[in-house]
Design a protein around this motif. Sequence first.
Motif, PDB file in Angstrom:
ATOM      1  N   CYS A 281       0.852  -1.193   0.000  1.00  0.00           N
ATOM      2  CA  CYS A 281       0.000   0.000   0.000  1.00  0.00           C
ATOM      3  C   CYS A 281       0.884   1.238   0.000  1.00  0.00           C
ATOM      4  O   CYS A 281       1.450   1.610   1.025  1.00  0.00           O
ATOM      5  N   GLY A 282       1.045   1.869  -1.165  1.00  0.00           N
ATOM      6  CA  GLY A 282       1.913   3.018  -1.295  1.00  0.00           C
ATOM      7  C   GLY A 282       3.214   2.644  -1.973  1.00  0.00           C
ATOM      8  O   GLY A 282       3.379   1.532  -2.490  1.00  0.00           O
ATOM      9  N   THR A 283       4.155   3.577  -1.940  1.00  0.00           N
ATOM     10  CA  THR A 283       5.447   3.360  -2.591  1.00  0.00           C
ATOM     11  C   THR A 283       6.566   3.775  -1.649  1.00  0.00           C
ATOM     12  O   THR A 283       6.319   4.345  -0.577  1.00  0.00           O
TER      13      THR A 283
ATOM     14  N   GLU B  87      -5.995  14.294   1.464  1.00  0.00           N
ATOM     15  CA  GLU B  87      -5.600  13.335   0.432  1.00  0.00           C
ATOM     16  C   GLU B  87      -6.534  12.133   0.374  1.00  0.00           C
ATOM     17  O   GLU B  87      -6.611  11.442  -0.639  1.00  0.00           O
TER      18      GLU B  87
ATOM     19  N   TYR C 221      -6.248   9.367  -2.848  1.00  0.00           N
ATOM     20  CA  TYR C 221      -4.851   8.982  -3.041  1.00  0.00           C
ATOM     21  C   TYR C 221      -4.400   7.891  -2.087  1.00  0.00           C
ATOM     22  O   TYR C 221      -3.214   7.750  -1.804  1.00  0.00           O
TER      23      TYR C 221
ATOM     24  N   CYS D 172      -3.031   4.572  -0.846  1.00  0.00           N
ATOM     25  CA  CYS D 172      -2.086   3.587  -1.394  1.00  0.00           C
ATOM     26  C   CYS D 172      -1.410   4.070  -2.678  1.00  0.00           C
ATOM     27  O   CYS D 172      -1.202   3.284  -3.622  1.00  0.00           O
ATOM     28  N   THR D 173      -1.068   5.345  -2.721  1.00  0.00           N
ATOM     29  CA  THR D 173      -0.321   5.892  -3.857  1.00  0.00           C
ATOM     30  C   THR D 173       0.943   6.570  -3.334  1.00  0.00           C
ATOM     31  O   THR D 173       1.224   6.563  -2.132  1.00  0.00           O
ATOM     32  N   GLU D 174       1.676   7.197  -4.227  1.00  0.00           N
ATOM     33  CA  GLU D 174       2.889   7.921  -3.822  1.00  0.00           C
ATOM     34  C   GLU D 174       2.573   9.244  -3.143  1.00  0.00           C
ATOM     35  O   GLU D 174       3.459   9.869  -2.553  1.00  0.00           O
TER      36      GLU D 174
ATOM     37  N   ASP E 123       1.462  10.782  -0.223  1.00  0.00           N
ATOM     38  CA  ASP E 123       1.397  10.159   1.097  1.00  0.00           C
ATOM     39  C   ASP E 123       1.863  11.132   2.178  1.00  0.00           C
ATOM     40  O   ASP E 123       2.903  10.913   2.820  1.00  0.00           O
TER      41      ASP E 123
ATOM     42  N   ASN F 139      -2.506   6.046   4.915  1.00  0.00           N
ATOM     43  CA  ASN F 139      -2.372   4.598   4.757  1.00  0.00           C
ATOM     44  C   ASN F 139      -2.207   3.857   6.074  1.00  0.00           C
ATOM     45  O   ASN F 139      -2.101   2.631   6.082  1.00  0.00           O
TER      46      ASN F 139
ATOM     47  N   GLY G 215       5.085  13.391  -2.381  1.00  0.00           N
ATOM     48  CA  GLY G 215       4.641  13.077  -3.738  1.00  0.00           C
ATOM     49  C   GLY G 215       4.333  14.308  -4.560  1.00  0.00           C
ATOM     50  O   GLY G 215       4.535  14.332  -5.766  1.00  0.00           O
TER      51      GLY G 215
END
Length: 306
Positions: free
Chosen positions: A146-148, A183, A187, A189-191, A193, A221, A278
């Motif tokens: 979940c995320g980057t 967010e 957004y 589980c994305t970059e 964060d 997250n 991000g």
Amino acid sequence: MKSAPRIAVILCSFALVACSSEISSGPGNDDPGNGGFPDAGPSEPPVPDPPVQIVCDTGLGDAATDLAKAMELCDGSLISVNLEEVRAVQHAVVDGYGQVYRPKTGVAMATIATGGISPQEDKDNGGTYDVSSTHPSPKGDPADGCGTADPAQVQDMVKLALRLKAPLGATGFQFDFNFMSAEFPEYLCTEFDDTFVAYLESEGITDNISFDENENVISINTGFFDVCSPALGASCMGNQDLAGTGYDDRGGTGWLTTKAPIKPGEEFSLTFYLFDEGDAELTSQVLIDNFKWVAEDLDDGPITID
């Protein structure tokens, strides 16, 4: 012939000191100045009193020292405090936020944000400053996907650095915080964060101490992010507490408590970071209050609970 021992016993009972050399023979009982009784040994040092929280959050302004006082750092343990931010509108001392959130202790609390601090501020479009800083505590790809991985640079960072000296009766400390972000849910589980970090530098720990049960940092997250409308996600428990915050249709964690161990009398640093990750869009915010010293077993290390 049989009465002599009986007389000796009676005489000794009335003159114990005089007879002690005859009746004392065991180890530890040979000190004539102690009446034949065991030595007490060296006295134990007095145990320091448990730390007592002091509240001093009335009549405050918005200086860095006022932010510390709003969190109940009032007992002389604060050595220094330093605030770094992109714009002066990114911090405040407040007596409440929205219709529900009020200080956990006293009449004021501190708040910092990546954008404008006011509940009336547009959390989607207002307060985008797009100023880069080095990521204070980057992490790799999350184990759950979940995320980057965290980038090397973040945007619109606020940094509140405290240098503290623990009282002799303290074995740890704790504070309460409440993270909200615009967010969510777009957004997840994305970059993108935005993150809150509480970074401890002590004799025993040099790391972030606020995280969920899976050691995820505090962001949209995290497992604690459940103050949101059930229509926005299965983990959402309701958004009533967000009324009037500007995050009403977004989400937050609600009040959480972080606890961490410290050595009695130790000097250490505790730094709160909040930043966009991000990009520099959208606003995230945290309320911080109710710092206190504790005298309890925290040998298992830092923990955050709701």
